[in-house]
Design a protein around this motif. Structure first.
Motif, PDB file in Angstrom:
ATOM      1  N   UNK A 186       0.007  -2.335  -4.913  1.00 24.84           N
ATOM      2  CA  UNK A 186      -1.301  -2.874  -5.281  1.00 24.84           C
ATOM      3  C   UNK A 186      -2.443  -1.935  -4.923  1.00 24.84           C
ATOM      4  N   UNK A 187      -2.247  -1.103  -3.896  1.00 27.61           N
ATOM      5  CA  UNK A 187      -3.305  -0.185  -3.468  1.00 27.61           C
ATOM      6  C   UNK A 187      -2.706   1.193  -3.185  1.00 27.61           C
ATOM      7  N   UNK A 188      -3.394   2.216  -3.655  1.00 26.96           N
ATOM      8  CA  UNK A 188      -2.983   3.597  -3.426  1.00 26.96           C
ATOM      9  C   UNK A 188      -4.076   4.314  -2.636  1.00 26.96           C
ATOM     10  N   UNK A 189      -3.681   4.942  -1.541  1.00 27.40           N
ATOM     11  CA  UNK A 189      -4.583   5.821  -0.781  1.00 27.40           C
ATOM     12  C   UNK A 189      -4.093   7.243  -1.023  1.00 27.40           C
ATOM     13  N   UNK A 190      -4.955   8.061  -1.613  1.00 31.72           N
ATOM     14  CA  UNK A 190      -4.539   9.403  -2.029  1.00 31.72           C
ATOM     15  C   UNK A 190      -5.221  10.439  -1.155  1.00 31.72           C
ATOM     16  N   UNK A 191      -4.439  11.084  -0.269  1.00 32.46           N
ATOM     17  CA  UNK A 191      -5.006  12.080   0.644  1.00 32.46           C
ATOM     18  C   UNK A 191      -4.006  13.195   0.968  1.00 32.46           C
ATOM     19  N   UNK A 192      -3.511  13.871  -0.054  1.00 32.50           N
ATOM     20  CA  UNK A 192      -2.542  14.950   0.199  1.00 32.50           C
ATOM     21  C   UNK A 192      -3.211  16.194   0.780  1.00 32.50           C
ATOM     22  N   UNK A 193      -2.378  17.083   1.277  1.00 29.97           N
ATOM     23  CA  UNK A 193      -2.864  18.372   1.796  1.00 29.97           C
ATOM     24  C   UNK A 193      -2.221  19.490   0.995  1.00 29.97           C
ATOM     25  N   UNK A 229       0.839  -1.195   0.000  1.00 26.27           N
ATOM     26  CA  UNK A 229       0.000   0.000   0.000  1.00 26.27           C
ATOM     27  C   UNK A 229       0.872   1.242   0.000  1.00 26.27           C
ATOM     28  N   UNK A 230       0.528   2.179  -0.851  1.00 22.58           N
ATOM     29  CA  UNK A 230       1.187   3.481  -0.884  1.00 22.58           C
ATOM     30  C   UNK A 230       0.196   4.529  -0.391  1.00 22.58           C
ATOM     31  N   UNK A 231       0.577   5.280   0.633  1.00 24.56           N
ATOM     32  CA  UNK A 231      -0.232   6.374   1.147  1.00 24.56           C
ATOM     33  C   UNK A 231       0.416   7.672   0.685  1.00 24.56           C
TER      34      UNK A 231
END
Length: 280
Positions: free
Chosen positions: A64-71, A5-7
């Motif tokens: 495999x999974x990207x969580x995209x939550x930049x500020x 996972x990439x955050x």
């Protein structure tokens, strides 16, 4: 098989997501422009700038999974576009499409605008009032056209540890509320938001869109008056409703139907716990 996972944009909320994933054995990478110098070693920090694609050339293989939550750097149109539209495209383009299975994009209920105190759910047509909602909606729409599975989570206003600006304003006597007309407000505890993100990563067949809010929309004067009394703040003066936040009641029925359960279904109890913790 465990996920990789990439955050992207791993601030407070992202770090809470990372800790939940690490606790169950996932391989987690966290991307920031300025990673912390010290960590416990289990989280793999990556230094990159989403607005500069040339810095994304050394991403780990097999995400495999990207969580995209930049500020964004600032509450300005160009800053929002850089991270939410351009940055999303840059990062997705830099990842290996052979492995990427799911992208979870953390958006905002700001895309809905004002709905005259009516209930809002995933079927409600967006009508953003300001540039932030318009840019987030543009990013959502681009993501929906990509060949991998994508999930959008539109969050209500976050509160939690380190997010006590409302309490500070109440104590300073600078917060005001409308009293002649009801203006609804919606909240979700940051720990519930993090748990919801992990929950949506786990769903085998998630829907494309969810609303992330607690069970209890509140008239803003009811919430502020309650918190003023609980925190020893002065009585809240009458004034205008927040200019950029329309009155609406967010329904989390779809998220709850997927099996998610909130720890803090009512923000009054959540805030009260924070006040007790901060006084110790």
């Amino acid at each position: 098989m465990s996920e990789r996972v990439l955050i992207a944009g791993c601030g407070d909320l992202g770090y809470r997501v990372a800790r939940l994933l690490l606790a169950r054995g996932e391989k987690v990478y966290a991307l920031r422009r300025h990673p912390p110098r010290q960590d416990d070693g289990s989280l793999c920090w990556l230094k990159a700038d989403l607005g500069r694609p040339e810095t994304l050339g050394a991403l780990p293989a097999g995400i495999t999974q990207l969580v995209y939550l930049p500020a964004p750097d600032a509450r300005a149109q160009e800053a929002y576009r850089t991270v939410f539209v351009d940055g999303l495209r840059h990062l997705v383009g830099a990842l290996d499409s052979r492995y990427l299975q799911r992208v979870l994009f953390v958006s905002s209920s700001a895309v809905y605008g004002d709905h005259a105190s009516e209930w809002v759910d995933e079927a409600t047509l967006p009508a953003p009032r300001d540039f932030n909602g318009r840019i987030l909606l543009e990013a959502e729409q681009w993501l929906a056209g990509q060949p991998f599975r994508s999930v959008v989570l539109r969050l209500a206003g976050l509160y939690g540890p380190g997010r006590l600006q409302l309490i500070e304003r109440l104590r300073a006597g600078t917060a005001v509320v409308p009293r002649k007309a009801v203006h609804w407000t919606n909240r979700i505890h940051v720990d519930d938001a993090a748990a919801a993100i992990v929950h949506l990563l786990d769903l085998a067949q998630p829907q494309a869109l969810y609303l992330g809010a607690d069970d209890t929309p509140l008239p803003i004067d009811v919430l502020y008056d309650y918190l003023a009394e609980a925190s020893g703040a002065p009585q809240v003066a009458e004034g205008q409703a927040p200019a950029s936040i329309g009155s609406k009641r967010l329904s989390n029925a779809r998220l709850r139907a997927s099996g998610f359960r909130l720890r803090w279904p009512d923000s009054r109890a959540g805030y009260l716990d924070l006040l007790r913790s901060s006084s110790n």
